[in-house]
Design a protein around this motif. Structure first.
Motif, short mmCIF file in Angstrom:
data_model
loop_
_atom_site.label_atom_id
_atom_site.label_comp_id
_atom_site.label_asym_id
_atom_site.label_seq_id
_atom_site.Cartn_x
_atom_site.Cartn_y
_atom_site.Cartn_z
N ARG A 1 0.85 -1.19 0.00
CA ARG A 1 0.00 0.00 0.00
C ARG A 1 0.89 1.24 0.00
NH1 ARG A 1 -5.20 -1.41 2.71
NH2 ARG A 1 -4.99 -3.57 3.35
N VAL A 2 0.34 2.31 -0.52
CA VAL A 2 1.02 3.61 -0.45
C VAL A 2 -0.03 4.68 -0.20
CG1 VAL A 2 0.96 3.97 -2.97
CG2 VAL A 2 2.67 5.17 -1.58
N SER A 3 0.27 5.58 0.72
CA SER A 3 -0.62 6.71 1.00
C SER A 3 -0.07 7.92 0.26
CB SER A 3 -0.69 6.98 2.50
OG SER A 3 -1.33 5.90 3.15
N LEU A 4 -0.99 8.60 -0.45
CA LEU A 4 -0.61 9.71 -1.33
C LEU A 4 -1.56 10.89 -1.14
CD1 LEU A 4 -0.16 7.47 -4.47
CD2 LEU A 4 1.69 8.57 -3.20
N LYS A 5 -1.00 12.07 -1.22
CA LYS A 5 -1.79 13.29 -1.15
C LYS A 5 -2.60 13.42 -2.44
CE LYS A 5 -1.44 17.85 0.64
NZ LYS A 5 -0.65 18.75 1.42
N CYS A 6 -3.80 14.04 -2.33
CA CYS A 6 -4.68 14.12 -3.49
C CYS A 6 -5.62 15.31 -3.33
CB CYS A 6 -5.49 12.82 -3.58
SG CYS A 6 -6.38 12.58 -5.12
N GLU A 7 -5.98 15.92 -4.46
CA GLU A 7 -7.01 16.96 -4.45
C GLU A 7 -8.29 16.35 -3.88
OE1 GLU A 7 -7.10 20.13 -5.36
OE2 GLU A 7 -5.15 20.36 -6.31
N PRO A 8 -9.01 17.04 -2.99
CA PRO A 8 -10.18 16.45 -2.34
C PRO A 8 -11.23 15.87 -3.30
CG PRO A 8 -9.55 18.42 -1.18
CD PRO A 8 -8.69 18.35 -2.42
N ASP A 9 -11.61 16.59 -4.35
CA ASP A 9 -12.62 16.07 -5.27
C ASP A 9 -12.11 14.85 -6.03
OD1 ASP A 9 -14.44 18.01 -4.49
OD2 ASP A 9 -13.93 19.36 -6.15
N LEU A 10 -10.86 14.88 -6.44
CA LEU A 10 -10.27 13.74 -7.14
C LEU A 10 -10.15 12.54 -6.20
CD1 LEU A 10 -9.00 12.43 -9.62
CD2 LEU A 10 -6.82 13.49 -8.96
N ALA A 11 -9.83 12.80 -4.94
CA ALA A 11 -9.72 11.72 -3.96
C ALA A 11 -11.02 10.93 -3.88
CB ALA A 11 -9.34 12.27 -2.59
N VAL A 12 -12.14 11.64 -3.80
CA VAL A 12 -13.45 10.99 -3.74
C VAL A 12 -13.72 10.22 -5.03
CG1 VAL A 12 -15.94 11.40 -3.60
CG2 VAL A 12 -14.37 12.64 -2.08
N HIS A 13 -13.41 10.83 -6.17
CA HIS A 13 -13.62 10.18 -7.46
C HIS A 13 -12.81 8.88 -7.55
CE1 HIS A 13 -14.11 9.52 -11.75
NE2 HIS A 13 -12.79 9.46 -11.84
N LEU A 14 -11.56 8.92 -7.14
CA LEU A 14 -10.71 7.72 -7.21
C LEU A 14 -11.23 6.61 -6.29
CD1 LEU A 14 -7.20 9.40 -7.31
CD2 LEU A 14 -8.32 8.15 -9.18
N ARG A 15 -11.72 6.99 -5.12
CA ARG A 15 -12.28 6.00 -4.18
C ARG A 15 -13.52 5.34 -4.77
NH1 ARG A 15 -12.07 10.08 0.85
NH2 ARG A 15 -9.83 10.46 0.73
N THR A 16 -14.32 6.14 -5.47
CA THR A 16 -15.54 5.62 -6.09
C THR A 16 -15.20 4.73 -7.28
OG1 THR A 16 -16.72 7.61 -5.42
CG2 THR A 16 -17.74 6.29 -7.14
N PRO B 1 -13.12 1.16 -5.59
CA PRO B 1 -13.47 1.00 -4.18
C PRO B 1 -12.66 -0.05 -3.42
CG PRO B 1 -15.20 0.12 -5.58
CD PRO B 1 -14.23 0.83 -6.48
N ASP B 2 -12.13 -1.05 -4.12
CA ASP B 2 -11.34 -2.08 -3.45
C ASP B 2 -9.87 -1.71 -3.33
OD1 ASP B 2 -13.62 -3.64 -3.27
OD2 ASP B 2 -13.21 -4.71 -5.13
N ALA B 3 -9.43 -0.68 -4.05
CA ALA B 3 -8.00 -0.37 -4.11
C ALA B 3 -7.63 1.03 -3.66
CB ALA B 3 -7.49 -0.60 -5.53
N VAL B 4 -8.57 1.97 -3.66
CA VAL B 4 -8.27 3.34 -3.24
C VAL B 4 -9.19 3.65 -2.06
CG1 VAL B 4 -8.11 5.76 -3.91
CG2 VAL B 4 -7.60 3.98 -5.59
N LEU B 5 -8.56 3.84 -0.91
CA LEU B 5 -9.28 4.02 0.35
C LEU B 5 -8.92 5.37 0.96
CD1 LEU B 5 -8.23 0.50 1.63
CD2 LEU B 5 -10.38 1.07 0.50
N PRO B 6 -9.76 5.87 1.87
CA PRO B 6 -9.38 7.10 2.58
C PRO B 6 -8.03 6.90 3.27
CG PRO B 6 -11.66 6.54 3.02
CD PRO B 6 -11.06 5.37 2.30
N GLY B 7 -7.22 7.93 3.32
CA GLY B 7 -5.87 7.84 3.88
C GLY B 7 -5.86 7.25 5.28
N TYR B 8 -5.06 6.21 5.45
CA TYR B 8 -4.94 5.51 6.73
C TYR B 8 -4.15 6.38 7.70
CZ TYR B 8 -3.80 1.83 10.07
OH TYR B 8 -3.67 1.08 11.20
N HIS B 9 -4.77 6.76 8.81
CA HIS B 9 -4.17 7.62 9.84
C HIS B 9 -3.72 8.97 9.29
CE1 HIS B 9 -4.38 4.97 13.22
NE2 HIS B 9 -3.75 4.00 12.58
#
Length: 124
Positions: free
Chosen positions: A47-62, A65-73
């Protein structure tokens, strides 16, 4: 993408350094002292945690859904944790690393950006 390839992709960014501020197992990739990626390279799955624009972050999670999750901690509005596997193409992971790096560098003082030879016109 292997752990070695993930590490190489992060360190390929101009001025990037690997540090271990949390413990000896979690690699923190920074530019000008600012964090742009975190990974425990020996984790399974990788896994890797990466910074992301908020709207894009939601889009990528959608979209993944199995591979892009809200940032852990991390601040879940600005960070995603990506499970590096076959559902997210390797080039997409590399693009997310570059996007995270660009977000961090864009927030640096102009003098630091100039040292890195970074331009918002090329990266924005």
């Amino acid at each position: 993408m292997t752990p070695h390839e993930l590490k190489a992709a992060c360190l390929a960014m101009p001025g990037a350094r690997e540090e271990f501020p949390f413990d000896e197992r979690n690699s923190a990739f920074k530019v000008a002292g600012k964090l742009f990626a975190i990974s425990r390279l020996d984790a399974e799955p990788l896994r890797v945690s990466l910074k992301c624009e908020p709207d894009l972050a939601v889009h990528l999670r959608t979209s993944h859904p199995d591979a892009v999750l809200p940032g852990y901690h991390l601040n879940k509005r600005h960070w995603n944790t990506v499970v590096v596997n076959a559902t997210v193409p390797e080039q997409h992971v590399r693009d997310m690393i570059e996007d995270s790096y660009d977000l961090v560098v864009a927030g640096l003082p102009r003098r630091e950006r100039e040292k890195l030879r970074w331009s918002a016109l090329r990266h924005g």
